[in-house]
Motif scaffolding. Structure first.
Motif, short mmCIF file in Angstrom:
data_model
loop_
_atom_site.label_atom_id
_atom_site.label_comp_id
_atom_site.label_asym_id
_atom_site.label_seq_id
_atom_site.Cartn_x
_atom_site.Cartn_y
_atom_site.Cartn_z
N LYS A 73 -95.63 -27.23 -32.52
CA LYS A 73 -94.56 -27.27 -33.51
C LYS A 73 -94.84 -26.31 -34.67
CE LYS A 73 -95.21 -31.64 -34.15
NZ LYS A 73 -96.37 -31.78 -33.23
N THR A 74 -96.06 -26.43 -35.20
CA THR A 74 -96.41 -25.54 -36.31
C THR A 74 -96.38 -24.09 -35.86
OG1 THR A 74 -97.69 -27.24 -37.42
CG2 THR A 74 -98.26 -24.97 -37.94
N THR A 75 -96.83 -23.87 -34.62
CA THR A 75 -96.81 -22.50 -34.09
C THR A 75 -95.38 -21.95 -34.08
OG1 THR A 75 -98.73 -23.01 -32.74
CG2 THR A 75 -97.40 -21.12 -32.08
N ASP A 111 -95.44 -24.97 -45.41
CA ASP A 111 -96.40 -25.17 -44.34
C ASP A 111 -96.95 -26.59 -44.39
OD1 ASP A 111 -97.66 -23.89 -46.82
OD2 ASP A 111 -99.36 -24.83 -45.81
N GLN A 112 -97.57 -26.96 -43.28
CA GLN A 112 -98.01 -28.34 -43.11
C GLN A 112 -99.13 -28.72 -44.08
OE1 GLN A 112 -98.98 -29.03 -39.04
NE2 GLN A 112 -99.51 -31.17 -39.31
N ILE A 113 -99.95 -27.76 -44.46
CA ILE A 113 -101.13 -28.11 -45.25
C ILE A 113 -100.91 -27.97 -46.75
CG2 ILE A 113 -103.55 -27.56 -45.68
CD1 ILE A 113 -103.60 -26.65 -42.68
N LEU A 179 -89.39 -26.77 -42.80
CA LEU A 179 -90.28 -27.75 -43.43
C LEU A 179 -91.19 -28.36 -42.37
CD1 LEU A 179 -87.56 -29.61 -45.57
CD2 LEU A 179 -88.85 -27.56 -46.17
N ASP A 180 -92.49 -28.08 -42.51
CA ASP A 180 -93.45 -28.60 -41.53
C ASP A 180 -94.06 -29.89 -42.06
OD1 ASP A 180 -95.16 -28.98 -39.44
OD2 ASP A 180 -96.07 -26.97 -39.53
N GLU A 181 -93.63 -31.01 -41.50
CA GLU A 181 -94.11 -32.33 -41.87
C GLU A 181 -94.04 -32.60 -43.37
OE1 GLU A 181 -97.19 -34.10 -39.75
OE2 GLU A 181 -97.03 -32.78 -38.02
N PRO A 182 -92.85 -32.46 -43.94
CA PRO A 182 -92.74 -32.74 -45.38
C PRO A 182 -92.84 -34.23 -45.66
CG PRO A 182 -90.56 -32.40 -44.47
CD PRO A 182 -91.55 -32.13 -43.36
MG LIG Z 1 -98.27 -29.01 -36.96
#
Ligand SMILES: [Mg+2]
Ligand SMILES: Nc1ncnc2c1ncn2[C@@H]1O[C@H](COP(=O)(O)OP(=O)(O)OP(=O)(O)O)[C@@H](O)[C@H]1O
Length: 438
Positions: A73-75, A111-113, A179-182
Protein backbone atom coordinates in the motif's frame (compact mmCIF):
# COMPACT_ATOMS: atom_id res chain seq x y z
CA UNK A 1 -11.27 15.17 52.96
CA UNK A 2 -14.74 16.67 53.04
CA UNK A 3 -13.38 20.00 54.21
CA UNK A 4 -10.78 19.98 51.52
CA UNK A 5 -13.28 18.96 48.90
CA UNK A 6 -15.39 21.94 49.96
CA UNK A 7 -12.54 24.25 49.11
CA UNK A 8 -12.08 22.92 45.61
CA UNK A 9 -13.50 25.25 43.04
CA UNK A 10 -15.82 23.53 40.64
CA UNK A 11 -16.24 24.89 37.16
CA UNK A 12 -19.81 25.37 35.96
CA UNK A 13 -19.81 22.58 33.43
CA UNK A 14 -16.96 20.37 32.43
CA UNK A 15 -15.60 21.45 29.09
CA UNK A 16 -14.47 19.08 26.42
CA UNK A 17 -10.80 18.33 26.75
CA UNK A 18 -10.04 19.97 23.46
CA UNK A 19 -11.88 20.76 20.35
CA UNK A 20 -10.63 19.88 16.96
CA UNK A 21 -11.95 21.57 13.92
CA UNK A 22 -10.75 20.15 10.70
CA UNK A 23 -11.48 21.28 7.22
CA UNK A 24 -9.87 20.00 4.07
CA UNK A 25 -9.97 22.59 1.37
CA UNK A 26 -9.83 21.44 -2.22
CA UNK A 27 -7.89 23.11 -4.96
CA UNK A 28 -9.39 24.70 -8.01
CA UNK A 29 -8.63 22.13 -10.71
CA UNK A 30 -11.65 21.41 -12.87
CA UNK A 31 -10.72 18.11 -14.48
CA UNK A 32 -13.23 15.28 -14.05
CA UNK A 33 -10.55 12.63 -14.09
CA UNK A 34 -7.71 13.89 -11.95
CA UNK A 35 -5.21 11.05 -12.17
CA UNK A 36 -4.70 7.80 -14.01
CA UNK A 37 -2.06 5.16 -14.29
CA UNK A 38 -1.40 1.99 -16.27
CA UNK A 39 1.14 -0.82 -16.20
CA UNK A 40 2.58 0.25 -12.88
CA UNK A 41 4.89 -2.37 -11.44
CA UNK A 42 7.33 -2.13 -8.60
CA UNK A 43 9.97 -4.47 -7.26
CA UNK A 44 12.61 -4.11 -4.63
CA UNK A 45 15.60 -6.04 -5.90
CA UNK A 46 14.31 -9.41 -7.04
CA UNK A 47 11.12 -9.13 -5.06
CA UNK A 48 8.08 -7.94 -6.98
CA UNK A 49 5.60 -6.01 -4.84
CA UNK A 50 3.15 -4.63 -7.39
CA UNK A 51 2.46 -5.98 -10.81
CA UNK A 52 0.81 -4.12 -13.66
CA UNK A 53 -1.48 -1.93 -11.58
CA UNK A 54 -3.89 0.43 -13.31
CA UNK A 55 -6.32 2.88 -11.83
CA UNK A 56 -8.33 5.93 -12.56
CA UNK A 57 -9.15 8.58 -10.01
CA UNK A 58 -11.99 11.00 -10.51
CA UNK A 59 -12.86 14.28 -8.88
CA UNK A 60 -14.75 13.51 -5.69
CA UNK A 61 -13.57 9.90 -5.41
CA UNK A 62 -12.87 8.85 -1.86
CA UNK A 63 -10.83 5.69 -2.10
CA UNK A 64 -9.97 3.47 0.82
CA UNK A 65 -6.85 1.44 0.07
CA UNK A 66 -6.72 -1.64 2.22
CA UNK A 67 -4.66 -4.79 2.47
CA UNK A 68 -2.57 -6.76 4.92
CA UNK A 69 0.75 -5.46 6.24
CA UNK A 70 3.48 -5.48 3.68
CA UNK A 71 1.24 -5.94 0.65
CA UNK A 72 2.46 -2.73 -0.97
CA UNK A 73 0.00 0.00 0.00
CA UNK A 74 2.70 2.44 1.00
CA UNK A 75 4.63 1.49 -2.11
CA UNK A 76 1.64 2.40 -4.30
CA UNK A 77 1.17 5.68 -2.43
CA UNK A 78 4.82 6.52 -2.95
CA UNK A 79 4.42 5.81 -6.66
CA UNK A 80 1.41 8.13 -6.77
CA UNK A 81 3.16 10.90 -4.92
CA UNK A 82 6.23 10.60 -7.11
CA UNK A 83 8.56 9.66 -4.26
CA UNK A 84 9.46 6.51 -6.10
CA UNK A 85 9.21 5.39 -9.72
CA UNK A 86 7.61 2.42 -11.42
CA UNK A 87 9.80 -0.32 -12.89
CA UNK A 88 10.63 0.03 -16.57
CA UNK A 89 8.73 -2.35 -18.89
CA UNK A 90 9.89 -5.96 -18.59
CA UNK A 91 10.58 -6.28 -22.32
CA UNK A 92 10.64 -4.10 -25.39
CA UNK A 93 7.22 -5.34 -26.42
CA UNK A 94 5.65 -4.61 -23.03
CA UNK A 95 3.71 -1.39 -22.65
CA UNK A 96 5.55 1.31 -20.70
CA UNK A 97 4.14 2.47 -17.37
CA UNK A 98 2.15 5.69 -17.36
CA UNK A 99 1.16 7.82 -14.43
CA UNK A 100 -0.45 11.16 -15.07
CA UNK A 101 -2.25 13.93 -13.32
CA UNK A 102 -4.63 16.22 -15.17
CA UNK A 103 -3.39 19.73 -15.90
CA UNK A 104 -3.34 22.07 -12.93
CA UNK A 105 -3.95 19.31 -10.41
CA UNK A 106 -2.03 19.70 -7.16
CA UNK A 107 -1.21 16.76 -4.92
CA UNK A 108 -0.52 16.63 -1.20
CA UNK A 109 0.59 13.50 0.57
CA UNK A 110 1.04 12.40 4.14
CA UNK A 111 3.46 9.57 4.63
CA UNK A 112 2.84 6.81 7.12
CA UNK A 113 5.66 7.71 9.49
CA UNK A 114 6.15 11.48 9.63
CA UNK A 115 2.74 12.49 8.30
CA UNK A 116 4.28 15.13 6.07
CA UNK A 117 6.23 16.79 8.89
CA UNK A 118 9.93 17.50 8.79
CA UNK A 119 11.75 15.49 11.46
CA UNK A 120 14.02 17.51 13.73
CA UNK A 121 12.21 20.79 13.22
CA UNK A 122 9.91 22.30 15.86
CA UNK A 123 6.19 22.17 15.22
CA UNK A 124 5.57 25.90 15.17
CA UNK A 125 8.74 26.63 13.24
CA UNK A 126 7.81 24.32 10.37
CA UNK A 127 4.27 25.58 10.16
CA UNK A 128 5.46 29.17 10.22
CA UNK A 129 7.93 28.45 7.47
CA UNK A 130 5.08 27.21 5.29
CA UNK A 131 2.07 29.19 6.38
CA UNK A 132 3.38 32.39 8.03
CA UNK A 133 0.78 34.18 10.10
CA UNK A 134 -1.85 31.47 9.57
CA UNK A 135 0.21 29.23 11.85
CA UNK A 136 -1.44 29.91 15.21
CA UNK A 137 -4.93 29.42 13.84
CA UNK A 138 -4.00 26.19 12.12
CA UNK A 139 -2.30 24.71 15.17
CA UNK A 140 -5.08 25.89 17.46
CA UNK A 141 -7.79 24.29 15.35
CA UNK A 142 -5.84 21.05 15.37
CA UNK A 143 -5.91 21.07 19.17
CA UNK A 144 -2.33 22.21 19.89
CA UNK A 145 -1.44 24.64 22.65
CA UNK A 146 1.64 26.79 23.16
CA UNK A 147 3.23 24.02 25.18
CA UNK A 148 3.36 21.90 22.02
CA UNK A 149 4.96 24.52 19.78
CA UNK A 150 8.65 23.70 20.33
CA UNK A 151 8.16 19.93 20.05
CA UNK A 152 9.76 18.17 17.12
CA UNK A 153 7.86 15.43 15.27
CA UNK A 154 10.01 12.89 17.12
CA UNK A 155 8.70 14.19 20.42
CA UNK A 156 5.05 14.33 19.45
CA UNK A 157 2.87 11.35 20.23
CA UNK A 158 1.62 9.24 17.34
CA UNK A 159 -1.81 10.83 17.48
CA UNK A 160 -0.40 14.34 17.75
CA UNK A 161 1.81 13.72 14.77
CA UNK A 162 -1.17 12.54 12.74
CA UNK A 163 -3.19 15.60 13.77
CA UNK A 164 -0.35 17.95 12.93
CA UNK A 165 0.03 16.32 9.52
CA UNK A 166 -3.66 16.69 8.83
CA UNK A 167 -3.49 20.36 9.82
CA UNK A 168 -0.71 20.66 7.30
CA UNK A 169 -2.64 19.21 4.37
CA UNK A 170 -5.79 21.03 5.38
CA UNK A 171 -4.02 24.27 4.62
CA UNK A 172 -2.49 23.21 1.32
CA UNK A 173 -5.65 23.32 -0.81
CA UNK A 174 -4.66 20.33 -2.88
CA UNK A 175 -6.86 18.68 -5.51
CA UNK A 176 -5.64 15.20 -4.63
CA UNK A 177 -4.85 13.99 -1.13
CA UNK A 178 -2.80 10.87 -0.51
CA UNK A 179 -3.07 9.88 3.14
CA UNK A 180 -1.11 6.86 4.35
CA UNK A 181 -2.72 5.58 7.56
CA UNK A 182 -3.83 8.94 8.91
CA UNK A 183 -6.16 7.16 11.33
CA UNK A 184 -3.40 5.41 13.27
CA UNK A 185 -3.28 6.62 16.87
CA UNK A 186 -6.16 9.06 16.41
CA UNK A 187 -8.60 9.24 19.32
CA UNK A 188 -12.35 9.36 18.88
CA UNK A 189 -12.65 13.13 18.54
CA UNK A 190 -9.83 13.44 16.04
CA UNK A 191 -11.19 10.49 14.08
CA UNK A 192 -14.62 12.05 13.87
CA UNK A 193 -13.17 15.37 12.86
CA UNK A 194 -11.21 13.64 10.10
CA UNK A 195 -14.27 11.69 9.00
CA UNK A 196 -16.30 14.85 8.60
CA UNK A 197 -13.47 16.67 6.87
CA UNK A 198 -12.91 13.89 4.34
CA UNK A 199 -16.62 13.60 3.61
CA UNK A 200 -16.82 17.31 2.95
CA UNK A 201 -13.65 17.43 0.85
CA UNK A 202 -14.36 18.20 -2.78
CA UNK A 203 -11.15 16.84 -4.29
CA UNK A 204 -10.09 13.22 -4.72
CA UNK A 205 -8.56 11.37 -1.83
CA UNK A 206 -6.83 8.00 -1.42
CA UNK A 207 -6.61 6.85 2.18
CA UNK A 208 -4.68 3.85 3.39
CA UNK A 209 -6.32 2.54 6.51
CA UNK A 210 -6.75 -0.66 8.49
CA UNK A 211 -9.84 0.79 10.17
CA UNK A 212 -12.79 -0.81 8.38
CA UNK A 213 -15.36 1.27 10.20
CA UNK A 214 -13.63 4.48 9.19
CA UNK A 215 -13.26 3.30 5.60
CA UNK A 216 -16.90 2.31 5.41
CA UNK A 217 -17.92 5.67 6.79
CA UNK A 218 -15.96 7.84 4.37
CA UNK A 219 -15.03 5.85 1.27
CA UNK A 220 -16.93 5.67 -2.00
CA UNK A 221 -14.51 3.18 -3.53
CA UNK A 222 -12.53 0.35 -2.03
CA UNK A 223 -9.20 -0.79 -3.44
CA UNK A 224 -7.22 -3.71 -2.12
CA UNK A 225 -3.78 -5.05 -2.92
CA UNK A 226 -3.69 -8.83 -2.96
CA UNK A 227 -1.22 -11.15 -4.64
CA UNK A 228 0.65 -8.13 -5.99
CA UNK A 229 -2.45 -6.94 -7.82
CA UNK A 230 -4.40 -3.77 -7.29
CA UNK A 231 -8.10 -4.57 -7.41
CA UNK A 232 -11.30 -2.72 -6.78
CA UNK A 233 -13.79 -4.46 -4.51
CA UNK A 234 -17.35 -4.31 -5.76
CA UNK A 235 -18.82 -3.42 -2.38
CA UNK A 236 -18.52 -3.94 1.35
CA UNK A 237 -18.35 -7.60 2.13
CA UNK A 238 -18.37 -8.43 -1.57
CA UNK A 239 -16.11 -11.11 -2.91
CA UNK A 240 -16.17 -9.86 -6.46
CA UNK A 241 -13.36 -7.82 -7.79
CA UNK A 242 -13.41 -5.17 -10.41
CA UNK A 243 -10.70 -3.26 -12.12
CA UNK A 244 -9.76 0.09 -10.58
CA UNK A 245 -9.16 1.34 -14.12
CA UNK A 246 -12.35 -0.10 -15.60
CA UNK A 247 -13.25 3.45 -16.39
CA UNK A 248 -10.24 3.80 -18.66
CA UNK A 249 -12.60 2.76 -21.43
CA UNK A 250 -16.13 3.97 -21.74
CA UNK A 251 -17.96 6.13 -19.30
CA UNK A 252 -17.20 5.65 -15.63
CA UNK A 253 -20.01 5.36 -13.14
CA UNK A 254 -19.94 8.29 -10.74
CA UNK A 255 -19.28 7.52 -7.12
CA UNK A 256 -22.38 6.27 -5.33
CA UNK A 257 -24.68 9.07 -4.23
CA UNK A 258 -23.88 10.48 -0.81
CA UNK A 259 -26.01 9.13 2.03
CA UNK A 260 -29.51 10.54 2.08
CA UNK A 261 -30.56 12.61 5.09
CA UNK A 262 -32.58 9.62 6.27
CA UNK A 263 -29.52 7.35 6.17
CA UNK A 264 -27.48 9.97 7.98
CA UNK A 265 -30.26 10.28 10.50
CA UNK A 266 -30.06 6.58 11.32
CA UNK A 267 -26.31 6.72 11.80
CA UNK A 268 -26.46 9.80 13.98
CA UNK A 269 -29.16 8.29 16.14
CA UNK A 270 -27.05 5.19 16.62
CA UNK A 271 -24.00 7.21 17.53
CA UNK A 272 -25.91 9.36 19.97
CA UNK A 273 -27.36 6.21 21.52
CA UNK A 274 -23.84 4.85 22.01
CA UNK A 275 -22.58 8.00 23.67
CA UNK A 276 -25.62 8.11 25.96
CA UNK A 277 -25.14 4.46 26.84
CA UNK A 278 -21.54 5.14 27.81
CA UNK A 279 -22.68 8.01 29.98
CA UNK A 280 -25.38 5.96 31.71
CA UNK A 281 -23.56 2.68 32.00
CA UNK A 282 -20.55 3.96 33.81
CA UNK A 283 -21.67 6.27 36.61
CA UNK A 284 -18.74 7.01 38.83
CA UNK A 285 -16.27 5.20 36.64
CA UNK A 286 -15.67 8.13 34.34
CA UNK A 287 -13.29 10.90 35.22
CA UNK A 288 -14.79 14.39 35.25
CA UNK A 289 -12.99 15.20 32.07
CA UNK A 290 -14.17 12.12 30.26
CA UNK A 291 -17.72 12.69 31.35
CA UNK A 292 -17.53 16.30 30.21
CA UNK A 293 -16.22 15.22 26.88
CA UNK A 294 -18.99 12.69 26.39
CA UNK A 295 -21.61 15.25 27.39
CA UNK A 296 -20.22 17.78 24.93
CA UNK A 297 -20.24 15.11 22.25
CA UNK A 298 -23.83 14.12 23.00
CA UNK A 299 -24.82 17.77 22.85
CA UNK A 300 -23.16 18.29 19.46
CA UNK A 301 -24.77 15.14 18.07
CA UNK A 302 -28.15 16.24 19.34
CA UNK A 303 -27.80 19.60 17.60
CA UNK A 304 -26.86 17.91 14.37
CA UNK A 305 -29.84 15.59 14.73
CA UNK A 306 -32.27 18.46 15.13
CA UNK A 307 -30.99 20.03 11.95
CA UNK A 308 -31.37 16.72 10.11
CA UNK A 309 -34.87 16.08 11.41
CA UNK A 310 -35.87 19.44 9.98
CA UNK A 311 -34.33 18.58 6.62
CA UNK A 312 -35.85 15.11 6.41
CA UNK A 313 -39.31 16.11 7.40
CA UNK A 314 -39.36 19.01 4.98
CA UNK A 315 -38.87 16.52 2.11
CA UNK A 316 -42.03 15.72 0.19
CA UNK A 317 -43.97 12.60 0.95
CA UNK A 318 -43.92 9.66 -1.39
CA UNK A 319 -46.48 7.00 -2.17
CA UNK A 320 -44.20 4.10 -2.98
CA UNK A 321 -40.65 3.16 -2.24
CA UNK A 322 -38.72 0.30 -3.80
CA UNK A 323 -35.14 -0.78 -3.38
CA UNK A 324 -33.29 -0.98 -6.67
CA UNK A 325 -29.64 -1.37 -5.68
CA UNK A 326 -27.72 0.80 -5.33
CA UNK A 327 -30.66 3.20 -5.16
CA UNK A 328 -33.86 3.49 -3.24
CA UNK A 329 -36.42 4.74 -5.70
CA UNK A 330 -39.40 6.73 -4.50
CA UNK A 331 -42.53 7.54 -6.36
CA UNK A 332 -45.30 9.99 -5.92
CA UNK A 333 -48.62 9.91 -7.75
CA UNK A 334 -49.55 13.14 -9.43
CA UNK A 335 -52.64 14.27 -11.27
CA UNK A 336 -56.05 12.71 -11.39
CA UNK A 337 -55.76 8.93 -11.22
CA UNK A 338 -59.47 8.34 -10.68
CA UNK A 339 -60.27 10.37 -13.78
CA UNK A 340 -57.69 8.54 -15.89
CA UNK A 341 -55.26 11.48 -16.06
CA UNK A 342 -52.78 10.24 -13.54
CA UNK A 343 -49.03 10.65 -13.75
CA UNK A 344 -46.19 10.42 -11.36
CA UNK A 345 -42.66 11.26 -10.43
CA UNK A 346 -39.76 8.96 -9.56
CA UNK A 347 -36.59 9.98 -7.83
CA UNK A 348 -33.72 8.52 -5.86
CA UNK A 349 -32.58 11.55 -3.92
CA UNK A 350 -34.61 14.57 -2.99
CA UNK A 351 -32.22 17.00 -4.52
CA UNK A 352 -32.92 19.39 -7.36
CA UNK A 353 -29.69 18.52 -9.10
CA UNK A 354 -30.33 14.78 -9.15
CA UNK A 355 -32.03 13.55 -12.33
CA UNK A 356 -35.54 12.19 -11.85
CA UNK A 357 -38.08 10.44 -14.04
CA UNK A 358 -41.43 11.90 -14.91
CA UNK A 359 -44.44 9.84 -15.98
CA UNK A 360 -47.27 11.62 -17.75
CA UNK A 361 -49.53 8.59 -17.97
CA UNK A 362 -47.98 7.45 -21.24
CA UNK A 363 -44.33 8.33 -21.47
CA UNK A 364 -41.41 8.10 -19.05
CA UNK A 365 -38.89 10.88 -19.39
CA UNK A 366 -35.63 11.64 -17.61
CA UNK A 367 -35.34 15.20 -16.38
CA UNK A 368 -31.86 15.50 -17.83
CA UNK A 369 -28.77 13.60 -18.94
CA UNK A 370 -28.19 10.64 -16.74
CA UNK A 371 -25.37 8.17 -16.14
CA UNK A 372 -26.19 4.69 -17.42
CA UNK A 373 -26.00 2.93 -14.05
CA UNK A 374 -28.09 5.59 -12.36
CA UNK A 375 -30.63 5.65 -15.17
CA UNK A 376 -30.89 1.88 -15.18
CA UNK A 377 -31.56 1.71 -11.46
CA UNK A 378 -34.03 4.60 -11.51
CA UNK A 379 -35.84 3.14 -14.50
CA UNK A 380 -35.85 -0.33 -12.94
CA UNK A 381 -37.47 1.06 -9.81
CA UNK A 382 -39.96 3.15 -11.77
CA UNK A 383 -41.08 0.17 -13.86
CA UNK A 384 -41.53 -1.92 -10.77
CA UNK A 385 -43.76 0.72 -9.24
CA UNK A 386 -45.70 1.29 -12.47
CA UNK A 387 -46.30 -2.36 -13.33
CA UNK A 388 -46.35 -4.03 -9.94
CA UNK A 389 -48.00 -1.45 -7.76
CA UNK A 390 -49.86 1.00 -9.95
CA UNK A 391 -51.07 -1.62 -12.43
CA UNK A 392 -50.14 0.44 -15.45
CA UNK A 393 -50.46 -1.53 -18.69
CA UNK A 394 -47.75 0.02 -20.85
CA UNK A 395 -45.07 2.66 -20.80
CA UNK A 396 -43.05 4.27 -23.54
CA UNK A 397 -39.45 5.28 -22.88
CA UNK A 398 -38.93 8.81 -24.15
CA UNK A 399 -40.48 10.16 -27.34
CA UNK A 400 -39.32 7.44 -29.68
CA UNK A 401 -38.15 4.77 -27.28
CA UNK A 402 -39.39 1.22 -26.94
CA UNK A 403 -42.79 0.51 -25.46
CA UNK A 404 -42.76 -1.82 -22.49
CA UNK A 405 -45.88 -3.65 -21.48
CA UNK A 406 -46.87 -4.99 -18.13
CA UNK A 407 -47.14 -8.51 -19.49
CA UNK A 408 -43.69 -8.37 -21.01
CA UNK A 409 -42.37 -7.07 -17.70
CA UNK A 410 -43.83 -9.92 -15.71
CA UNK A 411 -42.54 -12.42 -18.21
CA UNK A 412 -39.09 -10.94 -18.14
CA UNK A 413 -38.81 -10.58 -14.40
CA UNK A 414 -39.87 -14.17 -14.05
CA UNK A 415 -43.01 -13.53 -12.07
CA UNK A 416 -44.71 -15.51 -14.80
CA UNK A 417 -42.16 -17.87 -16.22
CA UNK A 418 -42.44 -18.40 -19.93
CA UNK A 419 -40.05 -20.68 -21.77
CA UNK A 420 -37.61 -17.91 -22.56
CA UNK A 421 -35.43 -17.83 -25.64
CA UNK A 422 -31.71 -18.50 -25.13
CA UNK A 423 -29.84 -15.49 -23.85
CA UNK A 424 -32.99 -14.13 -22.24
CA UNK A 425 -32.27 -11.85 -19.31
CA UNK A 426 -34.39 -10.19 -16.67
CA UNK A 427 -35.32 -6.58 -17.10
CA UNK A 428 -33.47 -4.75 -14.31
CA UNK A 429 -30.39 -4.83 -16.50
CA UNK A 430 -31.99 -1.96 -18.33
CA UNK A 431 -28.79 -0.16 -19.25
CA UNK A 432 -28.63 -1.38 -22.88
CA UNK A 433 -32.25 -0.42 -23.28
CA UNK A 434 -31.44 3.04 -22.13
CA UNK A 435 -28.55 3.42 -24.48
CA UNK A 436 -30.55 2.26 -27.45
CA UNK A 437 -33.19 4.82 -26.69
CA UNK A 438 -30.68 7.57 -26.18
MG1 LIG B 1 2.24 1.14 4.73
N1 LIG C 1 12.86 0.47 0.09
C1 LIG C 1 12.57 -0.82 0.20
N2 LIG C 1 13.50 -1.77 -0.01
C2 LIG C 1 13.19 -3.08 0.11
N3 LIG C 1 12.00 -3.55 0.44
C3 LIG C 1 11.01 -2.66 0.67
C4 LIG C 1 11.26 -1.25 0.58
N4 LIG C 1 10.12 -0.60 0.86
C5 LIG C 1 9.21 -1.57 1.12
N5 LIG C 1 9.76 -2.80 1.01
C6 LIG C 1 9.04 -4.07 1.19
O1 LIG C 1 7.92 -4.09 0.28
C7 LIG C 1 6.79 -4.67 0.91
C8 LIG C 1 5.63 -3.69 0.84
O2 LIG C 1 5.88 -2.60 1.69
P1 LIG C 1 4.84 -1.44 1.95
O3 LIG C 1 5.48 -0.49 2.90
O4 LIG C 1 4.38 -0.91 0.66
O5 LIG C 1 3.65 -2.25 2.66
P2 LIG C 1 2.27 -1.72 3.24
O6 LIG C 1 1.18 -2.41 2.51
O7 LIG C 1 2.23 -0.25 3.28
O8 LIG C 1 2.30 -2.31 4.73
P3 LIG C 1 1.75 -1.70 6.13
O9 LIG C 1 0.29 -2.05 6.20
O10 LIG C 1 2.52 -2.43 7.17
O11 LIG C 1 2.01 -0.23 6.12
C9 LIG C 1 7.22 -5.04 2.31
O12 LIG C 1 7.51 -6.41 2.34
C10 LIG C 1 8.46 -4.20 2.56
O13 LIG C 1 9.33 -4.87 3.43
Amino acid sequence: LRTRAGRVEVAEAPLPERQIRMRLLAGTARARVVAWGEHLSKSYGERSILSDASFKLRQGDRVALMGANGTGKTTLMRLLSGETFPDPPASEQAAPPTLQFAGGVTVASLDQIWHGLTPGEGLRAQFERRFGNRTNGLLGRAGFTEADWPKTPEQLSGGERARAGLALVSALRADVLLLDEPTNHLDVEALQALEGAVQAYAGAVVIVTHDRRFAREVATRLWVIEDRELREVAGWGAREYGDPARSLEGDPPPPPPPPTPRQRLGRLETRLGEVRRDLDALPGSLSGREEGRLRAQAHALQQELYALYAEVHAAPQWDEQVREPPLTVRAQRLGDWAGGGGGGMFWAAHDESCPHLAWDGRTLRFSGPVEAWYGAALLGGALRVLFERWNVGRAQLGEAGPVLTRRQYFERTGTVRPAGPPGWSPLPAAAPLLRSSG
